[in-house]
Design a protein around this motif. Structure first.
Motif, PDB file in Angstrom:
ATOM      1  N   THR A  51       0.656  -0.904  -0.265  1.00  0.00           N
ATOM      2  CA  THR A  51       0.011   0.077  -0.451  1.00  0.00           C
ATOM      3  C   THR A  51       0.898   0.870   0.107  1.00  0.00           C
ATOM      4  OG1 THR A  51      -1.999  -1.284   1.123  1.00  0.00           O
ATOM      5  CG2 THR A  51      -1.819   1.166   1.312  1.00  0.00           C
ATOM      6  N   VAL A  52       0.947   2.173  -0.706  1.00  0.00           N
ATOM      7  CA  VAL A  52       2.015   2.559  -1.420  1.00  0.00           C
ATOM      8  C   VAL A  52       1.885   4.488  -0.368  1.00  0.00           C
ATOM      9  CG1 VAL A  52       3.164   1.355  -2.964  1.00  0.00           C
ATOM     10  CG2 VAL A  52       0.967   2.939  -3.708  1.00  0.00           C
ATOM     11  N   TYR A  53       1.224   4.319   0.787  1.00  0.00           N
ATOM     12  CA  TYR A  53       1.081   5.904   0.944  1.00  0.00           C
ATOM     13  C   TYR A  53       2.499   6.227   1.932  1.00  0.00           C
ATOM     14  CZ  TYR A  53       0.320   3.173   5.470  1.00  0.00           C
ATOM     15  OH  TYR A  53       0.528   2.568   6.402  1.00  0.00           O
ATOM     16  N   ALA A  54       3.451   5.321   1.568  1.00  0.00           N
ATOM     17  CA  ALA A  54       4.716   5.376   3.307  1.00  0.00           C
ATOM     18  C   ALA A  54       5.930   4.197   2.181  1.00  0.00           C
ATOM     19  CB  ALA A  54       4.060   5.310   4.152  1.00  0.00           C
ATOM     20  N   VAL A  66      -5.403   2.942  -4.055  1.00  0.00           N
ATOM     21  CA  VAL A  66      -6.352   3.526  -3.872  1.00  0.00           C
ATOM     22  C   VAL A  66      -7.208   2.680  -2.635  1.00  0.00           C
ATOM     23  CG1 VAL A  66      -7.329   2.861  -5.668  1.00  0.00           C
ATOM     24  CG2 VAL A  66      -8.609   4.321  -4.965  1.00  0.00           C
ATOM     25  N   GLY A  67      -8.027   3.049  -1.864  1.00  0.00           N
ATOM     26  CA  GLY A  67      -9.209   2.048  -1.166  1.00  0.00           C
ATOM     27  C   GLY A  67      -9.031   1.651   0.298  1.00  0.00           C
ATOM     28  N   HIS A  68      -7.291   1.365   0.259  1.00  0.00           N
ATOM     29  CA  HIS A  68      -6.696   1.215   1.377  1.00  0.00           C
ATOM     30  C   HIS A  68      -7.713   2.099   2.737  1.00  0.00           C
ATOM     31  CE1 HIS A  68      -4.578  -2.138   3.818  1.00  0.00           C
ATOM     32  NE2 HIS A  68      -5.036  -1.718   4.592  1.00  0.00           N
ATOM     33  N   MET A 112      -4.354   6.637   1.126  1.00  0.00           N
ATOM     34  CA  MET A 112      -3.826   7.459  -0.091  1.00  0.00           C
ATOM     35  C   MET A 112      -3.975   9.346  -0.431  1.00  0.00           C
ATOM     36  SD  MET A 112      -1.190   5.310  -1.653  1.00  0.00           S
ATOM     37  CE  MET A 112      -1.303   6.989  -3.277  1.00  0.00           C
ATOM     38  N   GLU A 113      -5.018   8.639   0.543  1.00  0.00           N
ATOM     39  CA  GLU A 113      -5.848  10.309   0.389  1.00  0.00           C
ATOM     40  C   GLU A 113      -5.517  11.190   1.869  1.00  0.00           C
ATOM     41  OE1 GLU A 113      -8.634  11.468  -1.457  1.00  0.00           O
ATOM     42  OE2 GLU A 113      -8.396  10.301  -2.283  1.00  0.00           O
ATOM     43  N   ASP A 126       1.338  11.116  -7.276  1.00  0.00           N
ATOM     44  CA  ASP A 126       2.282  11.178  -6.810  1.00  0.00           C
ATOM     45  C   ASP A 126       3.035  10.943  -5.834  1.00  0.00           C
ATOM     46  OD1 ASP A 126       3.103  12.742  -8.919  1.00  0.00           O
ATOM     47  OD2 ASP A 126       2.221  15.014  -8.363  1.00  0.00           O
ATOM     48  N   VAL A 127       2.436  10.374  -4.810  1.00  0.00           N
ATOM     49  CA  VAL A 127       2.300   9.849  -3.287  1.00  0.00           C
ATOM     50  C   VAL A 127       3.180   8.173  -3.916  1.00  0.00           C
ATOM     51  CG1 VAL A 127       1.866   8.442  -1.480  1.00  0.00           C
ATOM     52  CG2 VAL A 127       1.171  11.475  -2.044  1.00  0.00           C
ATOM     53  N   ALA A 128       1.581   7.444  -4.745  1.00  0.00           N
ATOM     54  CA  ALA A 128       2.129   5.986  -4.630  1.00  0.00           C
ATOM     55  C   ALA A 128       3.327   6.094  -5.742  1.00  0.00           C
ATOM     56  CB  ALA A 128       0.752   5.909  -6.630  1.00  0.00           C
TER      57      ALA A 128
END
Length: 475
Positions: free
Chosen positions: A35-38, A74-76, A88-89, A101-103
């Protein structure tokens, strides 16, 4: 030698079972990706390492493998049970940049770290945001079967329509109903889970799409089912992930997939990796335990030392992380590489001059251990014995270690001897660090240039500026 029969522990059947591919000669593997938020932690990378080892063993056995691992962009939500904000949001808004860009940033970090740890590239790397149509289609199929209902915040799967829901993880649904997995009074049962989340009225999200139920975004669980099915078919061989996915994410995947596709079992074998522990606590971004591959480099530890470290524990056992433990693994790896390179260079890279009478017992033992539910500690001990044995010739040793490296993944065919002094700039990782140092010096970022010099110094390397550019030479 003939390759031994492969056995794997299947979470669904709670037993070690013989592995037989659905299609003779071919294996499909789906792995829950990041999950590519971090950034992805060392704990995350352990759950990526297990399928890499499994994939290598299957290939060594003569099977063709299609390996799919997704990108959850998205969606997690902040809770695995459809509660809280979209990760992500939340990250994108906090940083004032787009979710894309975060992803992109953290996907590249994850992909780079996989390479630094010797992992093979995925055959397919789908992103959830690029497969919205497939997810909507799967939800529509479930709706047509009468397995869904709509409440104010989205479309939910009704677990009462799937009597086998609790079987996969051995859940007690009565207990869930009594305690409530999510405080949402509109849900028919606490275990019911979101298939499609509706955007709140009067608000605009960074990521949202039109759907038959209104503007919104997919639930986390439906993403993996839709992508796995698209690339591997209605049924496939192996699904992997961390043990933390068993009770919620993978339980929900099974329910929605077996219902929408009309199959059972959806997946033949489920392979789950235990936690990497830090002083008794699992490494978690939310808990603040952010240990990365970069952390190892900053400590002067070669990333492949972490791969060796992971091989020292069985994937179904919790493994306690310590820097001393990884450093010790690095020392063992250097010895292994040294013996391999000396033998390789002595026979000029040939692997066909060994004596089968001496090498076959080691070969059978090594692959036998890995075929037995990926018993990497025992296999690694065989490799260590081969490396230091005085009864084997150089031809024997290199033939065995080159063969073993198909699973070990240390890149022995191209390795340099870590116990010899000289220029090590040919090492891709060292070359990258030298290039970063050169760029830092050009930008007059002396602090960064000094940091990189110190990282190399911690590995016993000194930077020497030559007319042909900087070199890293072992002291």
């Amino acid at each position: 030698m003939s390759f031994p029969a492969i056995h794997l522990y299947d979470t669904r059947r709670r037993a070690v079972v013989p592995f037989e591919p659905l299609v003779p000669g071919h294996v499909g593997i789906y792995t829950c990706g990041p999950t590519v938020y971090a950034p992805q932690t060392l704990g995350n990378m352990r759950s990526q390492f297990t399928p890499d080892l499994l994939r290598r063993v299957l290939i060594a056995s003569g099977l063709a493998v299609t390996f799919v691992t997704n990108i959850t962009d998205v969606g997690h939500l902040t809770s695995d049970a459809d509660d809280g904000d979209d990760k992500m949001e939340k990250t994108a808004k906090a940083q004032g940049i787009s979710a894309a860009d975060v992803a992109a940033h953290w996907t590249e970090q994850w992909a780079t770290d996989r390479r630094r740890l010797g992992m093979l590239e995925p055959d397919v790397r789908p992103a959830a945001s690029e497969h919205i149509a497939e997810q909507i289609a799967m939800v529509q199929e479930l709706e047509a079967q009468g397995r869904t209902y709509v409440i104010d915040d989205g479309v939910y799967f009704d677990v009462a329509t799937f009597p086998a829901y609790a079987d996969f993880a051995g859940l007690d649904l009565d207990e869930l109903e009594a305690t409530g997995r999510v405080d949402n009074s509109d849900k028919r049962h606490p275990a019911d889970f979101a298939l499609w989340k509706l955007s709140p009225a009067g608000s605009t999200r960074l990521q949202e799409w039109d759907s038959p139920w209104g503007v919104g975004f997919p639930g986390w669980h439906i993403e993996c089912s839709a992508m796995a099915t698209k690339y591997l078919g209605d049924r496939f061989d192996i699904h992997t992930g961390g043990v933390d996915h068993i009770r919620v994410h993978h339980t929900n995947e099974v329910a929605q997939s077996e219902c929408s596709l009309g199959v059972h079992p959806w997946v033949s074998v489920w392979v789950h990796t235990e936690f990497l522990d830090l002083k008794g606590r699992k490494i978690s971004k939310s808990a603040g335990d952010v240990l990365l591959v970069d952390t190892l480099v900053d400590e002067g530890i070669e990333p492949l030392a972490f791969r060796y470290f992971l091989l020292q524990a069985h994937y179904r056992q919790q493994q306690e992380f310590t820097f001393d433990g990884v450093r010790a693994a690095g020392t063992a790896l250097r010895r292994l590489v040294h013996h391999a390179v000396v033998a390789r260079d002595a026979v000029d890279g040939a692997t066909d001059g060994d004596d089968p009478a001496r090498t076959t017992p080691f070969r059978e033992a090594f692959w036998g251990f890995l075929a037995d539910d990926l018993n990497s500690p025992r296999a690694l001990s065989v490799a260590s014995t081969v490396a230091r044995s005085t009864e084997l010739t150089d031809a024997d040793r290199w033939s065995l270690l080159a063969d073993f490296d198909r699973a070990l993944g240390f890149g022995l065919a191209d390795a340099t001897d870590p116990e010899q002094s000289g220029d090590e700039s040919a090492d891709p990782r060292i070359a990258a660090l030298l290039a970063e140092r050169t760029a830092a010096r050009a930008a007059k970022d002396w602090a960064e240039a000094d940091r990189i010099r110190d990282v190399l110094a911690a590995e016993g390397l000194e930077v020497v500026d030559t007319p042909d550019g900087p070199q890293a030479r072992r002291r």
